[in-house]
Design an enzyme around this catalytic site. Structure first.
Site, PDB file in Angstrom:
ATOM      1  NE  ARG A 144       2.006 -21.289  27.547  1.00  0.00           N
ATOM      2  CZ  ARG A 144       1.859 -21.182  26.230  1.00  0.00           C
ATOM      3  NH1 ARG A 144       1.543 -22.243  25.512  1.00  0.00           N
ATOM      4  NH2 ARG A 144       2.024 -20.015  25.626  1.00  0.00           N
ATOM      5  CE  LYS A 182       4.365 -17.745  22.434  1.00  0.00           C
ATOM      6  NZ  LYS A 182       3.547 -18.395  21.360  1.00  0.00           N
ATOM      7  CE1 TYR A 199       4.193 -25.043  20.143  1.00  0.00           C
ATOM      8  CE2 TYR A 199       4.357 -24.401  22.450  1.00  0.00           C
ATOM      9  CZ  TYR A 199       3.841 -25.223  21.464  1.00  0.00           C
ATOM     10  OH  TYR A 199       2.978 -26.232  21.804  1.00  0.00           O
ATOM     11  CG  HIS A 252       4.890 -19.490  16.396  1.00  0.00           C
ATOM     12  ND1 HIS A 252       4.032 -20.407  15.821  1.00  0.00           N
ATOM     13  CD2 HIS A 252       4.785 -19.681  17.733  1.00  0.00           C
ATOM     14  CE1 HIS A 252       3.425 -21.107  16.761  1.00  0.00           C
ATOM     15  NE2 HIS A 252       3.875 -20.698  17.931  1.00  0.00           N
ATOM     16  CD  GLU A 288       6.743 -23.243  15.608  1.00  0.00           C
ATOM     17  OE1 GLU A 288       6.984 -23.591  16.775  1.00  0.00           O
ATOM     18  OE2 GLU A 288       7.446 -22.428  14.984  1.00  0.00           O
ATOM     19  CG  ASP A 308       0.618 -18.854  16.566  1.00  0.00           C
ATOM     20  OD1 ASP A 308       0.029 -18.864  15.466  1.00  0.00           O
ATOM     21  OD2 ASP A 308       0.586 -19.830  17.344  1.00  0.00           O
TER      22      ASP A 308
HETATM   23  N1  LIG Z   1      -2.600 -17.684  19.582  1.00  0.00           N
HETATM   24  C1  LIG Z   1      -2.264 -18.723  20.328  1.00  0.00           C
HETATM   25  O1  LIG Z   1      -2.014 -18.606  21.521  1.00  0.00           O
HETATM   26  C2  LIG Z   1      -2.202 -20.090  19.718  1.00  0.00           C
HETATM   27  C3  LIG Z   1      -2.098 -21.245  20.504  1.00  0.00           C
HETATM   28  C4  LIG Z   1      -2.054 -22.482  19.875  1.00  0.00           C
HETATM   29  C5  LIG Z   1      -2.108 -22.566  18.494  1.00  0.00           C
HETATM   30  N2  LIG Z   1      -2.186 -21.422  17.766  1.00  0.00           N
HETATM   31  C6  LIG Z   1      -2.218 -21.397  16.310  1.00  0.00           C
HETATM   32  O2  LIG Z   1      -3.473 -21.814  15.812  1.00  0.00           O
HETATM   33  C7  LIG Z   1      -3.268 -22.113  14.418  1.00  0.00           C
HETATM   34  C8  LIG Z   1      -3.967 -23.433  14.086  1.00  0.00           C
HETATM   35  O3  LIG Z   1      -3.250 -24.502  14.686  1.00  0.00           O
HETATM   36  P1  LIG Z   1      -3.759 -26.018  14.574  1.00  0.00           P
HETATM   37  O4  LIG Z   1      -2.901 -26.825  15.447  1.00  0.00           O
HETATM   38  O5  LIG Z   1      -5.230 -26.061  14.730  1.00  0.00           O
HETATM   39  O6  LIG Z   1      -3.379 -26.345  13.064  1.00  0.00           O
HETATM   40  P2  LIG Z   1      -3.926 -27.592  12.211  1.00  0.00           P
HETATM   41  O7  LIG Z   1      -2.859 -27.895  11.214  1.00  0.00           O
HETATM   42  O8  LIG Z   1      -4.425 -28.668  13.079  1.00  0.00           O
HETATM   43  O9  LIG Z   1      -5.183 -26.971  11.445  1.00  0.00           O
HETATM   44  C9  LIG Z   1      -5.062 -25.954  10.501  1.00  0.00           C
HETATM   45  C10 LIG Z   1      -6.204 -26.053   9.530  1.00  0.00           C
HETATM   46  O10 LIG Z   1      -6.168 -24.911   8.661  1.00  0.00           O
HETATM   47  C11 LIG Z   1      -6.615 -25.363   7.398  1.00  0.00           C
HETATM   48  N3  LIG Z   1      -6.288 -24.380   6.369  1.00  0.00           N
HETATM   49  C12 LIG Z   1      -5.104 -24.154   5.755  1.00  0.00           C
HETATM   50  N4  LIG Z   1      -5.244 -23.172   4.839  1.00  0.00           N
HETATM   51  C13 LIG Z   1      -6.538 -22.757   4.901  1.00  0.00           C
HETATM   52  C14 LIG Z   1      -7.298 -21.785   4.202  1.00  0.00           C
HETATM   53  N5  LIG Z   1      -6.747 -21.025   3.238  1.00  0.00           N
HETATM   54  N6  LIG Z   1      -8.616 -21.655   4.518  1.00  0.00           N
HETATM   55  C15 LIG Z   1      -9.181 -22.411   5.480  1.00  0.00           C
HETATM   56  N7  LIG Z   1      -8.521 -23.357   6.167  1.00  0.00           N
HETATM   57  C16 LIG Z   1      -7.215 -23.529   5.881  1.00  0.00           C
HETATM   58  C17 LIG Z   1      -5.914 -26.707   7.233  1.00  0.00           C
HETATM   59  O11 LIG Z   1      -6.487 -27.484   6.216  1.00  0.00           O
HETATM   60  C18 LIG Z   1      -6.125 -27.294   8.623  1.00  0.00           C
HETATM   61  O12 LIG Z   1      -7.335 -28.017   8.715  1.00  0.00           O
HETATM   62  C19 LIG Z   1      -1.747 -22.145  14.233  1.00  0.00           C
HETATM   63  O13 LIG Z   1      -1.296 -20.924  13.671  1.00  0.00           O
HETATM   64  C20 LIG Z   1      -1.236 -22.308  15.621  1.00  0.00           C
HETATM   65  O14 LIG Z   1       0.100 -21.882  15.770  1.00  0.00           O
HETATM   66  C21 LIG Z   1      -2.233 -20.200  18.366  1.00  0.00           C
END
Ligand SMILES: NC(=O)c1ccc[n+]([C@@H]2O[C@H](COP(=O)([O-])OP(=O)(O)OC[C@H]3O[C@@H](n4cnc5c(N)ncnc54)[C@H](O)[C@@H]3O)[C@@H](O)[C@H]2O)c1
Length: 369
Positions: A18, A77, A96, A98, A120, A270
């Site tokens: 990206r 990143k 980002y 993290h 983030e 992440d």
């Molecule tokens: N690996 C990757 O490449 C990649 C890419 C993009 C996003 N992400 C990650 O994905 C994750 C989610 O991001 P998002 O934008 O959907 O966040 P978001 O804030 O939209 O959603 C997170 C959800 O988790 C819920 N939550 C919090 N604690 C909880 C628990 N104990 N049990 C169950 N649910 C719980 C919250 O209520 C919320 O609904 C983040 O860590 C983000 O950084 C990873």
């Protein structure tokens, strides 16, 4: 507003293709009187040539050192170890980060005095507008990836998500029904799996219960989560507490109870991962097996879809970058500042690293006495 120099480096993380800004967004920055330095080939993977950036008004530079000499570095990143040596006092970094899962990076930012703003943790009206575009892409990808990993050829149990006539569909469990979780649930349902969504936020469960994103909802309580994990063919982890280390929702014991060849995709990796057995993997080596369960825990899932992801990221980052260039203290950047002038300023990040200097505490780098 004074003219600044903005640097856009080529990403160095494994298979990360990206680029933070598209040529169109670069043109908007240049039109405001700023200089933009783009590292040669930074946009190739996303479909943008050096010529495209030049036409947009950017200056092309060959070396990372020259890009990082800019006033403001905007990237995708979190900086990799090979980039820490480019940190310096007076540099503003917008990317980002993290940090909750990156102790070494946090320490390096604090030590060198970089002003670090994270995509983030930027909040706007209760949403995370600079995380959402990549969560949308990662969530959609998680359903496709999970479905693929379940194939016997990938080392999975050989279960097809949608089942067949007379054969029930696979069970998919999504932990955290935010942006990433919702898109993963939609993708899995699109493949006719049976999807259960888990969250701590009852309103969120209520909304998804009504709109039919999932087949069933479940409040996030350990014993109830355990019962669902045991039965699941695919678990997608997407729980987030902004800025903080991800909560452990699925314990090692729960993973050990899953059937051999079941799959977990922990997107929350992440931020440290919401599945206890998850550890970060790369796009080069995305999976490993623990307790007979296939784990996919790539920290840059959207990096493998650079055309879509760069366009989506740039659309979100571009306007906020203009605000940052105008006035970092001004509106539109709430929650983004993580480290300023050698101190952690984001409360959740500060709580994760109590021994590092933070805004509301003593400067622990100053010797006592
Ligand atoms: N690996 C990757 O490449 C990649 C890419 C993009 C996003 N992400 C990650 O994905 C994750 C989610 O991001 P998002 O934008 O959907 O966040 P978001 O804030 O939209 O959603 C997170 C959800 O988790 C819920 N939550 C919090 N604690 C909880 C628990 N104990 N049990 C169950 N649910 C719980 C919250 O209520 C919320 O609904 C983040 O860590 C983000 O950084 C990873």
């Amino acid at each position: 507003m004074s003219a600044r120099t903005v640097g856009i480096p080529t990403e160095v993380k494994d298979h990360e293709e990206r680029v933070a800004l598209t040529p169109a967004a670069v043109a908007s920055v240049v039109a405001r009187g700023h200089r933009v330095l783009v590292q040669s080939a930074a946009g190739i993977g996303a479909g943008f040539s050096d010529g495209d950036f030049k036409d947009a008004g950017a200056e092309l530079v060959g070396d990372a050192e020259d890009v990082w000499a800019a006033d403001v570095v905007v990237k995708v990143k979190e900086p990799q170890r090979s980039e820490y040596g480019l940190f310096r006092d007076g540099l503003t970094l917008f990317t980002y980060l993290h940090l909750a899962a990156e102790p070494e990076l946090t320490e390096a930012l604090v030590r060198t005095g970089v002003d670090a703003y994270a995509y983030e943790t930027l909040t706007d009206r209760g949403l995370l507008p600079l995380l959402a575009p990549m969560s949308e892409i990662a969530g959609r990808a998680a359903a496709i990836i999970g479905a693929n990993q379940l194939s016997a050829a990938s080392g999975g149990s050989g279960t097809l998500l949608g089942g067949a006539a007379g054969v029930p569909p696979a069970k998919v469990l999504v932990i955290g029904l935010g942006v990433a979780g919702t898109m993963a649930a939609r993708g899995a349902r699109g493949l006719d799996a049976h999807v259960t969504g888990i969250d701590v936020d009852l309103q969120r469960l209520y909304d998804h219960h009504l709109d039919g994103t999932v087949d069933a909802t479940q409040i996030s309580e350990a014993a109830l989560v355990a019962a669902h994990v045991r039965e699941a063919d695919l678990v997608v982890g997407a729980a987030l507490v902004p800025g903080a280390r991800a909560p452990t929702v699925v314990t090692e014991e729960m993973v050990a109870s899953m059937r051999p060849g079941a799959v977990v995709v922990d997107l929350a990796i992440d931020q440290g991962g919401c599945i206890e057995t998850a550890r970060p993997t790369t796009l080069s080596e995305p999976t490993y097996t623990a307790h007979g369960v296939l784990h996919y825990c790539v920290t840059n899932v959207p990096g493998q879809f650079p055309r879509t992801a760069s366009a989506a990221l740039s659309a979100a980052v571009g306007p906020r970058l203009l605000r940052l260039l105008d006035d970092p203290e001004g509106p539109g950047l709430t929650g983004a500042a993580n480290v300023l002038g050698g101190r952690i300023v984001h409360p959740a990040v500060a709580a994760t690293f109590p021994d590092l200097p933070h805004r509301d505490g003593p400067d622990t780098t100053t010797p006592e006495g």
